[in-house]
Design a protein around this motif. Structure first.
Motif, short mmCIF file in Angstrom:
data_model
loop_
_atom_site.label_atom_id
_atom_site.label_comp_id
_atom_site.label_asym_id
_atom_site.label_seq_id
_atom_site.Cartn_x
_atom_site.Cartn_y
_atom_site.Cartn_z
N GLU A 193 0.83 -1.20 0.00
CA GLU A 193 0.00 0.00 0.00
C GLU A 193 0.87 1.25 0.00
OE1 GLU A 193 -2.91 2.28 3.15
OE2 GLU A 193 -3.16 0.10 2.93
N ARG A 194 1.89 1.27 0.84
CA ARG A 194 2.78 2.44 0.92
C ARG A 194 3.48 2.70 -0.40
NH1 ARG A 194 5.35 0.65 4.71
NH2 ARG A 194 7.19 -0.16 3.65
N ARG A 195 3.99 1.65 -1.04
CA ARG A 195 4.71 1.84 -2.30
C ARG A 195 3.78 2.31 -3.41
NH1 ARG A 195 9.25 -2.78 -3.23
NH2 ARG A 195 9.42 -1.53 -5.14
N ALA A 196 2.56 1.79 -3.43
CA ALA A 196 1.60 2.21 -4.45
C ALA A 196 1.22 3.68 -4.27
CB ALA A 196 0.36 1.32 -4.41
N LEU A 197 0.97 4.08 -3.03
CA LEU A 197 0.60 5.47 -2.76
C LEU A 197 1.76 6.41 -3.02
CD1 LEU A 197 -1.63 5.18 0.43
CD2 LEU A 197 -2.32 5.19 -1.97
N ASP A 198 2.97 5.99 -2.68
CA ASP A 198 4.15 6.82 -2.97
C ASP A 198 4.29 7.05 -4.47
OD1 ASP A 198 4.78 7.05 -0.31
OD2 ASP A 198 6.39 5.54 -0.34
N ILE A 208 -0.32 7.53 -15.24
CA ILE A 208 0.13 6.30 -14.60
C ILE A 208 -0.90 5.20 -14.82
CG2 ILE A 208 -0.89 6.89 -12.37
CD1 ILE A 208 1.57 5.61 -11.06
N SER A 209 -0.43 3.99 -15.04
CA SER A 209 -1.34 2.90 -15.36
C SER A 209 -1.57 1.98 -14.16
CB SER A 209 -0.80 2.06 -16.52
OG SER A 209 0.34 1.33 -16.12
N LEU A 210 -2.66 1.26 -14.20
CA LEU A 210 -2.94 0.26 -13.18
C LEU A 210 -1.85 -0.81 -13.16
CD1 LEU A 210 -5.15 -0.57 -11.11
CD2 LEU A 210 -6.15 -1.99 -12.92
N ASP A 211 -1.33 -1.14 -14.34
CA ASP A 211 -0.28 -2.16 -14.44
C ASP A 211 0.99 -1.72 -13.70
OD1 ASP A 211 -2.14 -2.13 -16.78
OD2 ASP A 211 -1.18 -4.04 -17.17
N GLU A 212 1.35 -0.44 -13.80
CA GLU A 212 2.54 0.06 -13.12
C GLU A 212 2.38 0.01 -11.61
OE1 GLU A 212 4.58 3.49 -15.64
OE2 GLU A 212 2.40 3.71 -15.62
N LEU A 213 1.20 0.40 -11.13
CA LEU A 213 0.94 0.35 -9.69
C LEU A 213 0.98 -1.10 -9.20
CD1 LEU A 213 -1.97 2.93 -9.44
CD2 LEU A 213 0.34 3.21 -8.53
N ALA A 214 0.40 -1.99 -9.98
CA ALA A 214 0.39 -3.40 -9.59
C ALA A 214 1.80 -3.97 -9.54
CB ALA A 214 -0.46 -4.19 -10.58
N GLU A 216 4.49 -2.34 -8.82
CA GLU A 216 5.12 -1.79 -7.61
C GLU A 216 4.72 -2.62 -6.38
OE1 GLU A 216 7.72 1.23 -6.14
OE2 GLU A 216 7.18 0.56 -8.16
N ALA A 217 3.49 -3.13 -6.38
CA ALA A 217 3.00 -3.94 -5.26
C ALA A 217 3.25 -5.43 -5.46
CB ALA A 217 1.50 -3.68 -5.06
N PRO A 221 -2.50 -6.78 -12.16
CA PRO A 221 -3.44 -5.66 -12.15
C PRO A 221 -4.80 -6.03 -11.59
CG PRO A 221 -2.23 -5.72 -14.21
CD PRO A 221 -1.88 -6.97 -13.48
N PHE A 222 -5.29 -7.23 -11.91
CA PHE A 222 -6.60 -7.66 -11.45
C PHE A 222 -6.64 -7.74 -9.93
CE2 PHE A 222 -9.06 -11.37 -9.99
CZ PHE A 222 -10.33 -10.89 -10.23
N HIS A 223 -5.69 -8.45 -9.33
CA HIS A 223 -5.70 -8.59 -7.88
C HIS A 223 -5.35 -7.28 -7.18
CE1 HIS A 223 -6.71 -12.75 -7.69
NE2 HIS A 223 -5.65 -13.14 -8.39
N PHE A 224 -4.45 -6.51 -7.76
CA PHE A 224 -4.09 -5.23 -7.14
C PHE A 224 -5.32 -4.33 -7.02
CE2 PHE A 224 -3.11 -0.74 -7.66
CZ PHE A 224 -2.32 -0.52 -6.54
N ALA A 225 -6.09 -4.20 -8.10
CA ALA A 225 -7.25 -3.30 -8.08
C ALA A 225 -8.24 -3.68 -6.99
CB ALA A 225 -7.92 -3.30 -9.45
N ARG A 226 -8.50 -4.97 -6.84
CA ARG A 226 -9.48 -5.41 -5.85
C ARG A 226 -8.92 -5.27 -4.43
NH1 ARG A 226 -12.26 -10.88 -7.78
NH2 ARG A 226 -14.25 -9.81 -7.81
#
Length: 301
Positions: A193-198, A208-214, A216-217, A221-226
């Motif tokens: 959570e911290r890395r995604a928010l940073d 920024i894309s959902l794939d990039e945030l995923a 980082e975590a 992308p599917f599991h990250f979003a949920r």
């Protein structure tokens, strides 16, 4: 300006085959293409294309004789009705009168892995009873309305919005096809959570894309979003909009930057786009907000 890389289906419609007149076409890196099209009645057959194609009839009243991958059907279309075309399937189609439709094309190369994971490896495009004619889905119709409205509001479609909207539509198609998405897991680990928010904070000005945030975590992308929604209470796209509004408010209050520069600094392509989003979130324009915070005694018209 980068020219979007459209899906095979979008290119086919854009080139005007079978008399199609393209009214609008939007794309975000071939993740998903959204088109609005008009055409006269007649034959609409075409060879197979590597995309899952969702069509919504905007007028209704036409007689549709078709085979989209689940057997031939002959129906009178209703306004708002949905049709689904199977990927890599040669369509044989005829419509008796002119019609207007919205088309959503899902290129398989950008969705297959996510879909496999979302249904624990059980995904198949053999959705025969979804392909076999006109169908109704309030959930998909609502998703299409929101998607079109957000694209109109935000200008160029963002990668995060596009991926999130595609997941919502495909989840409902899987449910209708009898292969529902896997149950949601818990929330993000604190470090994830911290890395995604940073990453969101540091790249507010970028698409920024959902794939990039995923990534980082260290999730798909599917599991990250949920998991993100489970932890933060809202989807990543909504949270990112909140961060952008907070930064815009800060810049409006504490700097003399022109609104156009503030828009670019928080990830919007123009001051008009920022104004639309800002008014929706704050119920006043950026200029009125700046005046209000700098002169609290002044009334806002």
């Amino acid at each position: 300006m980068t020219v979007p890389d459209f899906s095979a289906s979008a290119r086919w419609y854009r080139e005007g085959h079978c008399g199609y007149h393209l009214r609008t076409m939007k794309s975000a890196g071939r993740i998903l293409d959204l088109l609005e099209i008009e055409r006269p009645g007649g034959d609409m057959s075409r060879s197979g294309l590597p995309d899952l194609v969702l069509v919504q009839d905007l007028r209704g009243g036409s007689r549709v004789s078709d085979c989209l991958g689940g057997g031939r059907f002959d129906v009178k279309s209703r306004k708002g009705a949905l049709f689904l075309g199977a990927p890599n399937f040669a369509l044989t189609s005829n419509v008796d009168i002119g019609h207007q439709m919205r088309v959503v094309a899902f290129p398989l190369a950008h969705w297959q892995n996510m879909l496999d994971e979302a249904v624990d490896g059980a995904f198949s495009f053999e959705l025969a009873h979804v392909y076999d004619g006109m169908f109704e889905s309030p959930a998909i119709r609502s998703a299409l309305r929101k998607l079109w409205a957000l694209w109109a509001e935000e200008g160029e479609p963002t990668h995060m919005l596009t991926r999130a909207a595609g997941c919502e539509i495909l989840a409902e198609l899987c449910r209708l096809g009898g292969v529902p998405f896997a149950p949601a897991r818990g929330g993000l680990a604190p470090w994830a959570e911290r890395r995604a928010l940073d990453l969101m904070h540091s790249r507010l000005s970028e698409d920024i894309s959902l794939d990039e945030l995923a990534t980082e975590a260290r999730l798909s992308p599917f599991h990250f979003a949920r998991m993100f929604k489970h932890s933060l209470g809202v989807p990543p796209r909504v949270y990112l909009t909140r961060l952008r509004m907070e930064k815009a408010c800060e810049l409006l209050e504490h700097t003399d930057l022109p609104i156009t520069q503030i828009a670019l600094a928080v990830g919007y392509s123009s001051n008009q786009v920022l104004s639309r989003v800002f008014f929706k979130q704050m119920r006043m324009s950026p200029s009125d907000y700046r005046r209000a915070v700098r002169d609290p005694g002044r009334s806002i018209p």
